[in-house]
Scaffold this active site. Structure first.
Site, PDB file in Angstrom:
ATOM      1  N   ASP A  11      -8.329  -5.207  -5.928  1.00 44.53           N
ATOM      2  CA  ASP A  11      -7.866  -3.930  -5.270  1.00 44.53           C
ATOM      3  C   ASP A  11      -9.101  -3.035  -5.884  1.00 44.53           C
ATOM      4  OD1 ASP A  11      -6.881  -1.711  -3.850  1.00 44.53           O
ATOM      5  OD2 ASP A  11      -5.098  -3.018  -3.631  1.00 44.53           O
TER       6      ASP A  11
ATOM      7  N   SER B 161       0.714  -1.262  -0.168  1.00 46.33           N
ATOM      8  CA  SER B 161      -0.046   0.015  -0.086  1.00 46.33           C
ATOM      9  C   SER B 161       0.761   1.225   0.031  1.00 46.33           C
ATOM     10  CB  SER B 161      -0.781   0.043   1.327  1.00 46.33           C
ATOM     11  OG  SER B 161      -1.934   0.684   1.018  1.00 46.33           O
TER      12      SER B 161
ATOM     13  N   HIS C 213      -7.796  -5.071  -1.574  1.00 50.22           N
ATOM     14  CA  HIS C 213      -6.477  -4.311  -1.192  1.00 50.22           C
ATOM     15  C   HIS C 213      -6.111  -5.051   0.203  1.00 50.22           C
ATOM     16  CE1 HIS C 213      -3.517  -1.139  -0.659  1.00 50.22           C
ATOM     17  NE2 HIS C 213      -4.030  -1.101   0.577  1.00 50.22           N
TER      18      HIS C 213
END
Lengths: 356, 356
Positions: A303, A148, A332
């Protein structure tokens, strides 16, 4: 060290609870940021795993993610895993703004709380670079990897210090925050700051109504539509949809995650862009083209804010990059260490990349 | 009647501005809802286009969507289009809670504002059925169609009154609100109600901070990631991302959309489920299996809260249903009448379905 994959364990929303004091600080002194402000007496909180070898060639940098703390990275570190402390010296630097490194919540006036200056991804990587070179005397890393916003920092490492970074493995992240991602974060920010208790950042107690609202906004984005369709949260130990929203999501943002800290890191995220690296002039595409590191880029299939298409776009423009999509419904959070299959996928890829 | 496709026109976020008084009311009397409350003196606001033919066989019901008003449906009605008032008698009933039909904002005490009772999709369709049969004396419709929550009402028509509904064309919606969709709406609701000015629904002025926060949350969901990547909002006349967020999205929710009304309709949406039709006992799958209408089901390729997979699942379980995915980057708003290509796709499908 967690070491063992957590098969069958009900994951806590924030990973293993660790002491807030099991880390070290690197004193940054007067830290002048890309935006021009100087944070005096700035600190970088970090933790290391394993031992630096004699020729200082076994170091891996593994930055934290949005609101994450070093102990929330430990699921990917362990004996027998790619990030094996028996073999590698793994440095987990805490992002500026995360409450351990210099942050709105721990900086003394006048740069405290709502006055905390804007910090870029490049600022984060610059201080990590100082830790690695000045403190540890490392000239070349074995790998940079992260999830991320950690992936964003990974890209930034390759961009800022190409000679030091032979290999990168960014997962579920991007080198530039897309406009849709910025919009998603606008929703998160608007929900948090809609609470009058936020008081423009000068709250005396956390604006918990806003934090809970933010958590509910985030809930739709963090996991995929199919994750909810399949009710995978039940496998995680949550007993209903509402139990997941309260138990996981609200619990997540109420776990020592200060509102100003979250907003500081949110700004960092929204403004992530390797083409704004100090000294570089050019477009995003031109910036990508300068990255020569051997890159294994792993977006997650579903995601919702770092979609695989965006990473395919990046990989096509990099010299030595491979796209490897993490399959499945976790969205995600495929990169969040809560699903063994995804963890094994990422771990296997890291092993392969390190062995090249 | 708009009639002409709006090629080249900058769409207002809420369609053509119409007078609030260009519609009629059907008096519902004492309306007992599925949940047990009775709304005394309830009203259904509606507008019709075209003329009912002698044998009353040319009527189409085209319900409104979340927060939509009848004039915001008019983009799909016009000479030469499938919904041609020269040929069909098109009835657009306003959803309960939308501010024109009985709603929190227009109901006198004691069922006013935060006390407005919970209204289901089946309740909406039941009052529409009364309008169609009691007021117009229609026994069989030519078609029911609608976007988003309008699609939900379309499915509900086929479920509640199968003998009256030979054809349905739900687009960008579902027969049952998925868990992910519920979560998305939880985020919207949490952002709106985080504003202290909301005061549990007993506000004296609209909680505009909450409405603007809600708009920003919605912004990430209404259009796809690729829509933002391609900056399609520029084609719509918005000059920057922020201009789109303020000009389109905040403008949308500030345009006479009362907070309690929005929350009432949000409850209706979250609880949409044809298997909870009064008198029916069975699962969602069993409910779908009872639908015999000739169905043309049109999800949008990149709709983030009504993904095509969910509609594929429904179509597989219906007797006479075809899945036809609206291609492109517009996401949920492919069905919002702002993109000519999508409008033509839907219109062509409706023509085909009506001609069968």
């Amino acid at each position: 060290m967690t070491g063992i994959l957590c098969r069958g364990r009900i994951p806590s929303p924030t990973g293993e609870r660790r002491s807030m004091n099991d880390h070290e600080f690197f004193e940054l002194g007067d830290l002048t940021l890309q935006g021009g402000a100087t944070l005096r007496g700035a600190k970088l909180a970090y933790k290391t795993y394993g031992t630096l070898n004699e020729d200082r060639s076994n170091a891996i940098v593994y930055p934290t993610w949005y609101s994450g703390r070093h102990w929330e990275n430990e699921w990917l570190i362990g004996a027998g895993m790619a990030l094996d402390p028996e073999r590698y010296f793994i440095i987990v630097p805490n992002m500026l703004g995360n409450g351990l490194s210099s942050s709105p919540s721990n900086t003394p006036p006048p740069y405290d709380r709502a006055r905390f200056p804007r910090v870029t991804v490049a600022d984060n990587v610059a201080v990590q670079h100082r830790l690695v070179t000045e403190h540890f005397g490392i000239e070349r890393l074995a790998l940079v990897t992260g999830w991320s916003m950690g992936a964003g920092q990974t890209y930034q490492w390759a961009m800022s210090y190409p000679e030091m970074v032979p290999k990168i493995a960014p997962f579920c992240g991007s080198a530039k925050t897309s406009e849709h991602n910025i919009v998603f974060l606008e929703g998160v920010k608007a929900a948090l700051t809609a609470d009058d208790a936020y008081r423009g950042g000068w709250y005396t107690e956390q604006p918990t109504k806003g934090l809970r609202a933010m958590a509910r906004v985030y809930a739709g984005w963090g996991f995929s539509q199919a994750f909810y369709w399949d009710r995978v949260y039940r496998q995680m130990g949550y007993t209903s949809l509402e139990d997941f929203l309260v138990g996981f999501w609200e619990g997540f943002f109420l776990d020592n995650r200060d509102a100003n800290n979250l907003l500081a890191m949110l700004w960092t995220w929204q403004n992530g862009d390797i083409s704004r690296t100090p000294g570089f002039e050019g477009s995003y595409e031109e910036a990508l083209a300068t990255i020569e590191a051997d890159a294994l880029v792993m977006p997650a299939e579903k995601d919702l804010y770092f979609p695989p298409e965006d990473e395919a776009y990046a990989v096509e423009r990099m010299a030595n990059a491979e796209l490897r999509v993490i399959p499945g419904v976790w969205g995600h959070f495929a990169g969040g260490g809560m699903n063994d299959e995804d963890t094994q996928f990422i771990d296997a890829a890291l092993k392969e990349l390190l062995a090249r």
